[in-house]
Design an enzyme around this catalytic site. Structure first.
Site, PDB file in Angstrom:
ATOM      1  CD  GLU A 108      -2.853  -1.309   2.305  1.00 54.19           C
ATOM      2  OE1 GLU A 108      -2.858  -0.411   3.157  1.00 54.19           O
ATOM      3  OE2 GLU A 108      -3.592  -2.313   2.371  1.00 54.19           O
TER       4      GLU A 108
ATOM      5  CD  GLU B 121      -4.531  -7.919   1.308  1.00 52.63           C
ATOM      6  OE1 GLU B 121      -5.437  -7.246   1.826  1.00 52.63           O
ATOM      7  OE2 GLU B 121      -3.332  -7.643   1.424  1.00 52.63           O
TER       8      GLU B 121
HETATM    9  O1  G3I Z   1      -5.666  -9.475  18.375  1.00 55.79           O
HETATM   10  C1  G3I Z   1      -6.341  -8.357  18.955  1.00 55.79           C
HETATM   11  C2  G3I Z   1      -7.184  -8.807  20.131  1.00 55.79           C
HETATM   12  O2  G3I Z   1      -6.348  -9.333  21.133  1.00 55.79           O
HETATM   13  C3  G3I Z   1      -7.975  -7.602  20.634  1.00 55.79           C
HETATM   14  O3  G3I Z   1      -8.837  -8.012  21.647  1.00 55.79           O
HETATM   15  C4  G3I Z   1      -8.799  -6.993  19.511  1.00 55.79           C
HETATM   16  C5  G3I Z   1      -9.530  -5.725  19.943  1.00 55.79           C
HETATM   17  O4  G3I Z   1      -9.857  -4.907  18.847  1.00 55.79           O
HETATM   18  O5  G3I Z   1      -7.929  -6.640  18.455  1.00 55.79           O
HETATM   19  C6  G3I Z   1      -7.230  -7.732  17.908  1.00 55.79           C
HETATM   20  O6  G3I Z   1      -6.421  -7.269  16.882  1.00 55.79           O
HETATM   21  C7  G3I Z   1      -7.071  -6.966  15.670  1.00 55.79           C
HETATM   22  C8  G3I Z   1      -6.416  -7.817  14.579  1.00 55.79           C
HETATM   23  O7  G3I Z   1      -6.934  -7.461  13.331  1.00 55.79           O
HETATM   24  C9  G3I Z   1      -6.635  -9.303  14.788  1.00 55.79           C
HETATM   25  O8  G3I Z   1      -7.984  -9.617  14.662  1.00 55.79           O
HETATM   26  C10 G3I Z   1      -6.885  -5.497  15.379  1.00 55.79           C
HETATM   27  O9  G3I Z   1      -7.636  -4.725  16.313  1.00 55.79           O
HETATM   28  C11 G3I Z   1      -7.361  -5.193  13.978  1.00 55.79           C
HETATM   29  O10 G3I Z   1      -7.033  -3.843  13.662  1.00 55.79           O
HETATM   30  C12 G3I Z   1      -6.652  -6.107  12.994  1.00 55.79           C
HETATM   31  O11 G3I Z   1      -7.179  -5.854  11.712  1.00 55.79           O
HETATM   32  C13 G3I Z   1      -6.412  -6.359  10.639  1.00 55.79           C
HETATM   33  C14 G3I Z   1      -6.098  -5.210   9.682  1.00 55.79           C
HETATM   34  O12 G3I Z   1      -5.430  -5.722   8.542  1.00 55.79           O
HETATM   35  C15 G3I Z   1      -5.238  -4.169  10.369  1.00 55.79           C
HETATM   36  O13 G3I Z   1      -4.886  -3.135   9.526  1.00 55.79           O
HETATM   37  C16 G3I Z   1      -7.238  -7.420   9.927  1.00 55.79           C
HETATM   38  O14 G3I Z   1      -7.376  -8.565  10.759  1.00 55.79           O
HETATM   39  C17 G3I Z   1      -6.557  -7.833   8.615  1.00 55.79           C
HETATM   40  O15 G3I Z   1      -7.446  -8.618   7.861  1.00 55.79           O
HETATM   41  C18 G3I Z   1      -6.231  -6.589   7.806  1.00 55.79           C
HETATM   42  O16 G3I Z   1      -5.571  -7.007   6.633  1.00 55.79           O
HETATM   43  C19 G3I Z   1      -5.229  -5.981   5.706  1.00 55.79           C
HETATM   44  C20 G3I Z   1      -3.980  -6.411   5.003  1.00 55.79           C
HETATM   45  O17 G3I Z   1      -2.973  -6.651   5.961  1.00 55.79           O
HETATM   46  C21 G3I Z   1      -3.510  -5.369   4.007  1.00 55.79           C
HETATM   47  N1  G3I Z   1      -4.562  -5.051   3.082  1.00 55.79           N
HETATM   48  C22 G3I Z   1      -5.821  -4.667   3.678  1.00 55.79           C
HETATM   49  C23 G3I Z   1      -6.295  -5.742   4.648  1.00 55.79           C
HETATM   50  C24 G3I Z   1      -7.624  -5.366   5.206  1.00 55.79           C
HETATM   51  O18 G3I Z   1      -7.527  -4.205   6.008  1.00 55.79           O
END
Ligand code: G3I
Length: 535
Positions: A168, A275
């Site tokens: 990105e 993705e």
């Molecule tokens: O693991 C913690 C958990 O312990 C906590 O209780 C909870 C509370 O919000 O958060 C959890 O972490 C989250 C994590 O995903 C795991 O589920 C984060 O808040 C959350 O922000 C994170 O989101 C990820 C996101 O990237 C972050 O930018 C998504 O899972 C993931 O699918 C997403 O993937 C991205 C790619 O890397 C890049 N392209 C876009 C794509 C979608 O945004």
């Protein structure tokens, strides 16, 4: 539609959902017998999936690993190979979670793709700070980048076959093509070539990718082409360009995806669909409409969109390195928290109860799905239908009534810097069409090119710049034209209708069309036309 198939789909949709707080629904056992998704496409490209951390650490998810093993041939850690997970503190590398996935994959014969070496997100603040909390020097930041990439790639060498090296880094504005991030601000544009060079040296066997979202946008593609040109000059070409492909059932049109794919592949890189998922919501729709149960016509429409996109990928298989789904289990897809936190999106292939959706069949066998069910009409929630209607009121002025969510009523498209709006008015025996395009990224078209086509009374009427009142400005173009109404149209009161705007042939990003009603672009004659209604 064949009755037996229809019944199967309805049954699958009517099964009760698990109550909140219960352990995750077990995947339905049919998933362990259904023909494998990746084998279905073995003649075309590998098919993989992102995996969240707890699938490996929480035994409640163990049955899902069986599904993944059957249906996918590669995996990507959804979060566990991002910088904040691998090096949360300087010099403290934490590989346990990522290793668990890599070991499981190796034991089960799946390959692993690495995501991601450099991103502006999920990277700890310490990376950009010096010992006093001030901004890090370019020299130290580059050293940290090198240490991170070398340590991570050495750790996974031979077990991770390629990496999203740059994630990105682009914008959709080719005049200002690189994302404003701390990487760019501190290191300058050179950081992109440097990252690829460091990664190439760290593991010469690994494939390297530049990965980005919104790649159907011609502006983003223009930025990508610019970057690839620069990287080629710097002898730092990636092997792959990843189109993330987070889509919605309403956007983008398949044709725009195809244009982007062609333009990227023409540079010599291979394209990864990195993705993939298919939201059932329009980007601007923030309502929570369906919970975890889609209305049947929407479930079928989602499947139809997936089938058309997969069919396109199959047609371009030679250019495609892999297709990776970003969350096939609906209850664990990231769209449930984006852009609306806590809204069930249903963007995957397996529903909230663990059962395969029509989307699953469409992903697996696009041709079979389309033969049995297609074309499925576009489905919109009540009150938001987009079929264009022209209502001609007593004063004989007309307006387009388009209930596109949060989009101005006469807008054909409003995405970033491209806006196309249309006005219709009815004269005695003619339909007057006004077209306004704002798109400062291209500089013009040949005067005799077709700008607009209107489908009315069974045929397309073409409008060109030469034959109609037409003006170009720095911002775009404006066209005023009249199409004679064939006898009978007004008397009929209602007529099959569509509108199509064509981008100029000279546009370096390639030509594409935007259709109002028949967004599937399935055929020259619209299969899902709108209605022109004369009140
Ligand atoms: O693991 C913690 C958990 O312990 C906590 O209780 C909870 C509370 O919000 O958060 C959890 O972490 C989250 C994590 O995903 C795991 O589920 C984060 O808040 C959350 O922000 C994170 O989101 C990820 C996101 O990237 C972050 O930018 C998504 O899972 C993931 O699918 C997403 O993937 C991205 C790619 O890397 C890049 N392209 C876009 C794509 C979608 O945004």
């Amino acid at each position: 539609m064949k009755n037996s198939k229809r019944i199967m789909v309805i049954l699958a949709l009517m099964l009760p959902a698990a109550a909140p707080g219960e352990s995750p629904p077990e995947p339905h056992e049919s998933l362990l017998h259904a023909p494998s998704l990746h084998r279905a496409h073995a003649d075309a490209f590998p098919v993989g999936t992102a995996v969240p951390r707890d699938y490996l650490s929480d035994p409640a998810y163990a049955p899902r690993l069986e599904v993944i093993r059957r249906h996918f041939d590669h995996v990507v850690a959804e979060n566990e190979m991002k910088w904040e997970r691998l090096q949360p503190e300087e010099g403290v590398f934490t590989f346990e979670e990522a290793d668990r996935l890599v070991e499981w994959a190796a034991a089960n014969g799946l390959r692993v793709w690495g995501h991601t070496l450099l991103w502006h997100n999920q990277v700890p603040d310490w990376v950009f700070e010096d010992a006093d909390g001030g901004e890090v020097s370019p020299e130290l930041l580059l050293t940290r980048l090198r240490t991170h990439i070398e340590t991570v790639m050495a750790h996974f060498r031979g077990r991770v076959y390629g990496w999203d090296a740059l994630n990105e880094v682009l914008t959709s504005d080719p005049d200002n093509p690189f994302r404003d991030s701390r990487w760019l601000r501190i290191l300058g544009e050179e950081y992109m070539a440097e990252t690829l060079r460091i990664a190439r040296a760290a593991d010469p066997e690994a494939l390297l990718a530049v990965n980005d979202y919104g790649m159907s946008d011609p502006g983003k593609v223009a930025s990508a082409l610019h970057l690839l040109e620069r990287l080629a000059e710097a002898d730092a070409m990636p092997d792959i360009f990843g189109m993330q492909s987070h889509m919605s059932v309403y956007w983008p049109p398949v044709e725009m995806i195809e244009n982007s794919l062609r333009a990227l592949a023409a540079t010599g890189v291979r394209v990864a669909v990195s993705e993939f998922d298919m939201s059932v919501y329009d980007w601007t729709d923030t309502a929570d409409r369906y919970g975890g149960t889609l209305p049947e016509p929407l479930a079928l429409f989602q499947a139809d969109r997936i089938a058309r996109v997969l069919k396109l990928y199959r047609a371009h298989a030679a250019a495609i390195e892999r297709v990776t789904h970003w969350g096939p289990f609906d209850d664990r897809n990231w769209k449930n928290n984006f852009p609306v936190k806590g809204r069930r999106d249903n963007a995957g292939l397996i529903d909230w109860r663990g059962r395969p959706k029509p989307a699953f069949l469409a992903f697996q066998s696009p041709e079979v799905f389309l033969a049995a069910f297609g074309p499925v009409p576009e489905w919109r929630p009540e009150g938001t239908e987009t079929a264009p209607e022209v209502s001609v009121r007593a004063d004989r002025s007309a307006y387009l009534r388009l209930n596109r969510l949060a989009v101005p009523p006469n807008t054909l498209v409003d995405r970033g810097r491209l806006r196309v709006s249309v006005e219709l008015a009815l004269a005695e025996d003619a339909l007057e069409v006004g077209l306004d395009v704002t798109d400062s990224r291209w500089s013009g078209r040949a005067p005799d090119e077709t700008v607009l086509r209107v489908y009315l009374a069974g045929e397309w009427h073409a409008f060109s710049a030469a034959a109609h009142e037409w003006a170009m400005s720095g911002d775009g173009e404006r066209l005023r034209a009249r199409v004679a109404l064939p006898p009978g149209v007004i008397e009929a009161g209602e007529s099959v209708f569509d509108l199509e705007w064509r981008a100029p042939a000279a546009d370096p990003r390639g030509t594409y069309r935007l259709r109002w009603a028949d967004t599937a672009y399935a055929a020259e004659v619209p299969e899902q036309p709108g209605v022109l209604r004369l009140d």
